[in-house]
Design a protein around this motif. Structure first.
Motif, PDB file in Angstrom:
ATOM      1  N   CYS A 100       0.634  -0.957  -0.272  1.00 18.80           N
ATOM      2  CA  CYS A 100      -0.254  -0.195  -0.115  1.00 18.80           C
ATOM      3  C   CYS A 100       1.103   1.403  -0.140  1.00 18.80           C
ATOM      4  O   CYS A 100       0.719   2.044  -1.040  1.00 18.80           O
ATOM      5  N   ASN A 115     -12.914  -2.059   4.496  1.00 19.34           N
ATOM      6  CA  ASN A 115     -13.130  -3.311   3.852  1.00 19.34           C
ATOM      7  C   ASN A 115     -14.759  -3.115   2.288  1.00 19.34           C
ATOM      8  O   ASN A 115     -14.930  -3.415   1.538  1.00 19.34           O
ATOM      9  N   GLN A 142     -14.655  -0.420   0.577  1.00 19.03           N
ATOM     10  CA  GLN A 142     -14.470   0.020  -1.115  1.00 19.03           C
ATOM     11  C   GLN A 142     -13.570  -1.271  -1.629  1.00 19.03           C
ATOM     12  O   GLN A 142     -13.549  -1.188  -2.982  1.00 19.03           O
ATOM     13  N   LEU A 143     -13.100  -1.604  -0.513  1.00 20.87           N
ATOM     14  CA  LEU A 143     -11.792  -2.754  -1.205  1.00 20.87           C
ATOM     15  C   LEU A 143     -12.680  -4.221  -1.901  1.00 20.87           C
ATOM     16  O   LEU A 143     -12.688  -4.801  -2.866  1.00 20.87           O
ATOM     17  N   TRP A 179     -14.414  -2.809  -5.185  1.00 26.63           N
ATOM     18  CA  TRP A 179     -12.842  -2.546  -6.416  1.00 26.63           C
ATOM     19  C   TRP A 179     -12.361  -4.674  -6.762  1.00 26.63           C
ATOM     20  O   TRP A 179     -12.799  -4.504  -7.839  1.00 26.63           O
ATOM     21  N   ARG A 180     -13.130  -4.629  -5.618  1.00 34.03           N
ATOM     22  CA  ARG A 180     -12.929  -6.607  -5.941  1.00 34.03           C
ATOM     23  C   ARG A 180     -13.617  -6.872  -6.665  1.00 34.03           C
ATOM     24  O   ARG A 180     -14.095  -7.893  -8.210  1.00 34.03           O
ATOM     25  N   MET A 183      -6.609  -0.009  -8.826  1.00 32.48           N
ATOM     26  CA  MET A 183      -7.136  -0.351  -7.773  1.00 32.48           C
ATOM     27  C   MET A 183      -7.897  -1.824  -8.290  1.00 32.48           C
ATOM     28  O   MET A 183      -7.647  -2.918  -6.700  1.00 32.48           O
ATOM     29  N   ALA A 216      -7.826  -5.055  -6.453  1.00 30.20           N
ATOM     30  CA  ALA A 216      -8.372  -5.484  -5.005  1.00 30.20           C
ATOM     31  C   ALA A 216      -8.773  -7.156  -5.647  1.00 30.20           C
ATOM     32  O   ALA A 216      -9.078  -8.435  -4.888  1.00 30.20           O
ATOM     33  N   LYS A 217      -8.835  -7.531  -6.998  1.00 29.21           N
ATOM     34  CA  LYS A 217      -9.262  -8.827  -7.407  1.00 29.21           C
ATOM     35  C   LYS A 217      -7.751 -10.088  -7.143  1.00 29.21           C
ATOM     36  O   LYS A 217      -8.454 -10.910  -7.524  1.00 29.21           O
ATOM     37  N   LEU A 271      -6.678 -10.176  -4.167  1.00 28.61           N
ATOM     38  CA  LEU A 271      -6.903  -9.852  -2.941  1.00 28.61           C
ATOM     39  C   LEU A 271      -7.656 -10.927  -2.718  1.00 28.61           C
ATOM     40  O   LEU A 271      -8.740 -11.154  -3.249  1.00 28.61           O
ATOM     41  N   ILE A 324      -7.853  -8.837   2.879  1.00 25.40           N
ATOM     42  CA  ILE A 324      -8.582  -7.580   2.378  1.00 25.40           C
ATOM     43  C   ILE A 324      -9.093  -7.544   4.236  1.00 25.40           C
ATOM     44  O   ILE A 324      -8.873  -6.079   4.853  1.00 25.40           O
ATOM     45  N   SER A 361      -7.354  -3.732   6.578  1.00 21.79           N
ATOM     46  CA  SER A 361      -8.622  -3.361   6.881  1.00 21.79           C
ATOM     47  C   SER A 361      -8.509  -3.186   7.934  1.00 21.79           C
ATOM     48  O   SER A 361      -8.049  -1.617   8.989  1.00 21.79           O
TER      49      SER A 361
END
Length: 209
Positions: free
Chosen positions: A110, A137, A139-140, A143-144, A156, A160-161, A163, A168, A172
């Protein structure tokens, strides 16, 4: 301007400090370029929250930049970090992802994009400290799942995809437990190239990103 921004602070808290429910994020002190980009994303459907879209749909880009600069200029203190429900192993994993990434899965840290103190990088990369865990959580996860997007290249979304849900949760938790430093301003861009080049919206004519 503060009077006109009451529609914003009704959800985002007094002076944009963040609401106590853990979902609406802090606006105060975020880089103006980041806030401006997010207003455009809500207006144009790259972020989905009908109330935000309804509020800003009639506003032109110059006024959106004025809103962004209003909140970016605010100097208000951060609260102490909240307690989170996480194991020591979760926090250790979160710290690794935030500070060192995971080279085995091609995940940058990050800090590589959000600044070594995680307080953001000018003109448009936000800080990650001082945000509620529930918001991080959400927002991630957005994105995912492809529910939050940005201009290409959408770095992003790519990160995220890759993770896992446990990643996540861990990152977080660690971010939410970190105390915001005394100087929480976004820093100037580094001369070192970032590991990813992310897209952003241009500033309006006469605007100051």
């Amino acid at each position: 301007m503060a009077q006109r921004m009451l529609a914003c602070t009704a959800c985002h808290g007094t002076q944009g400090r963040a609401a106590p429910d853990g979902y609406y994020p802090r606006l105060a002190g975020k880089p103006a370029g980041y806030l401006y980009n997010q207003l455009l994303h809500f207006r144009d459907g790259r972020r989905v929250y009908p109330l935000m879209t309804h509020l800003i749909a009639p506003l032109n880009e110059t006024y959106l930049m004025e809103i962004a600069e209003h909140f970016a200029a605010m100097e208000v203190p951060y609260p102490a970090p909240a307690r989170v429900n996480a194991t020591p192993q979760d926090l250790q994993r979160g710290e690794q992802l935030a500070l060192r990434g995971d080279a085995s899965r091609n995940l940058p840290a990050c800090v590589a994009c959000h600044g070594t103190a995680l307080t953001g990088v000018k003109p448009a990369t936000p800080g990650l400290l001082g945000l509620p865990r529930d918001y991080l959580n959400a927002q991630l996860g957005a994105w995912r799942a492809g529910l939050r997007k940005a201009h290409a290249p959408d770095c992003m979304a790519d990160i995220a995809k890759r993770l896992a849900p446990s990643d996540i949760s861990a990152v977080s938790a660690w971010l939410a437990t970190q105390r915001v430093p005394a100087d929480a301003h976004a820093v100037a861009p580094s001369s070192t190239p970032l590991p990813l080049q992310c897209g952003s919206a241009p500033a309006p004519a006469g605007g100051r990103p």
